[in-house]
Design an enzyme around this catalytic site. Structure first.
Site, PDB file in Angstrom:
ATOM      1  N   ARG A  22      -3.999   5.330  -8.781  1.00 43.12           N
ATOM      2  CA  ARG A  22      -3.670   6.733  -9.004  1.00 43.12           C
ATOM      3  C   ARG A  22      -3.302   6.988 -10.461  1.00 43.12           C
ATOM      4  NH1 ARG A  22       0.839   7.362  -4.461  1.00 43.12           N
ATOM      5  NH2 ARG A  22       0.976   9.489  -5.304  1.00 43.12           N
TER       6      ARG A  22
ATOM      7  N   LEU B 242       0.879  -1.167   0.000  1.00 40.78           N
ATOM      8  CA  LEU B 242       0.000   0.000   0.000  1.00 40.78           C
ATOM      9  C   LEU B 242       0.918   1.218   0.000  1.00 40.78           C
ATOM     10  CD1 LEU B 242      -2.859  -0.588   2.639  1.00 40.78           C
ATOM     11  CD2 LEU B 242      -3.031  -0.727   0.157  1.00 40.78           C
ATOM     12  N   ASP B 243       0.622   2.207  -0.814  1.00 42.57           N
ATOM     13  CA  ASP B 243       1.414   3.434  -0.799  1.00 42.57           C
ATOM     14  C   ASP B 243       1.418   4.032   0.603  1.00 42.57           C
ATOM     15  OD1 ASP B 243       1.606   3.096  -3.521  1.00 42.57           O
ATOM     16  OD2 ASP B 243       0.092   4.609  -4.000  1.00 42.57           O
ATOM     17  N   ARG B 244       2.499   4.726   0.938  1.00 46.87           N
ATOM     18  CA  ARG B 244       2.587   5.399   2.235  1.00 46.87           C
ATOM     19  C   ARG B 244       1.345   6.259   2.488  1.00 46.87           C
ATOM     20  NH1 ARG B 244       7.091   7.627   4.875  1.00 46.87           N
ATOM     21  NH2 ARG B 244       8.373   7.310   3.021  1.00 46.87           N
TER      22      ARG B 244
ATOM     23  N   THR C 235      -1.664   5.973   1.332  1.00 47.89           N
ATOM     24  CA  THR C 235      -2.933   5.246   1.286  1.00 47.89           C
ATOM     25  C   THR C 235      -3.207   4.578   2.622  1.00 47.89           C
ATOM     26  OG1 THR C 235      -2.598   4.799  -1.073  1.00 47.89           O
ATOM     27  CG2 THR C 235      -4.225   3.446   0.063  1.00 47.89           C
TER      28      THR C 235
END
Length: 215
Positions: free
Chosen positions: A142, A51-53, A55
């Site tokens: 994104r 998971l992106d930082r 998110t």
């Protein structure tokens, strides 16, 4: 400790906040979700997806190497159903599927990637979509929403800085408007379907309420 959504002998599911990286190898951070979970349960944990930082939401860690291999295969083979809530600029179509190649990792070659989405709310200039990525690529939701000219609010990489600042100043939206709301799969060892859900966090819930988003 991060909120625990599920915990059993071979894996643990937690609710990751925005602003916390998953793994030090992906970020160089001294404190990550991996550290938080490892220290809280007192055993080694294995990250099996990203998971992106920025998110928030559902995050799985395996608790042994064999389980990690099983989960990694499930993610790679698209046998895990992932749903994200994303607040984006503009009014999207009611539903669609985006097919557009993007890299698996920073600097890597572009590879096929697919994301389905469904609009769940529309405003005058905004849409809230339920996005379902069918592959696991870098910043997939994104990048794909930007590809169809509907970038996420709060996205410093693919969005509009002036718009992000405006929504931060007027509505308190100071983070990426992307939340991993649910993750479902067939239990690797029991064969039954399981789904884990993370409620919308306060740093999205409150700005969404001020904006007028209805979920």
């Amino acid at each position: 400790m991060l909120p625990v959504l599920h915990h059993e002998d071979r894996f643990i599911v937690v609710d990751k906040p925005s602003g916390l990286a998953v793994h030090p190898g992906w970020s160089g951070d001294e404190r990550t979700a991996l550290h938080e979970v490892r220290d809280a349960i007192g055993r080694k944990v294995f990250p099996v997806h990203r998971l992106d930082r920025a998110t928030s939401g559902v995050l799985v860690f395996a608790l042994d190497s064999e389980s990690a291999r099983a989960f990694c295969e499930m993610f790679e083979q698209g046998r895990i159903e992932k749903h994200y809530l994303a607040l984006v600029r503009g009014v999207t179509p009611e539903a669609g599927t985006i097919e557009h190649p993007i890299p698996r990792r920073e600097g890597g070659p572009r590879v096929p990637a697919s994301t389905s989405y469904r609009r769940v709310w529309r405003g005058e200039h905004l849409s809230l979509v339920d996005a379902e990525p069918h592959s696991g690529r870098l910043h997939q939701v994104r990048r794909h929403m930007k590809h169809i000219s509907h970038p996420l609010l709060g996205d410093a990489n693919y969005g509009k800085g002036a718009l992000n600042r405006d929504y931060r100043d007027r509505f308190g939206l100071g983070r990426l408007a992307l939340h991993a709301r649910s993750l479902g799969f067939l239990h690797p060892w029991e064969g039954r379907p399981v789904t884990f859900e993370a409620a919308l966090p306060e740093d999205l819930r409150a700005p969404f309420e001020r904006i007028g988003v209805v979920i």
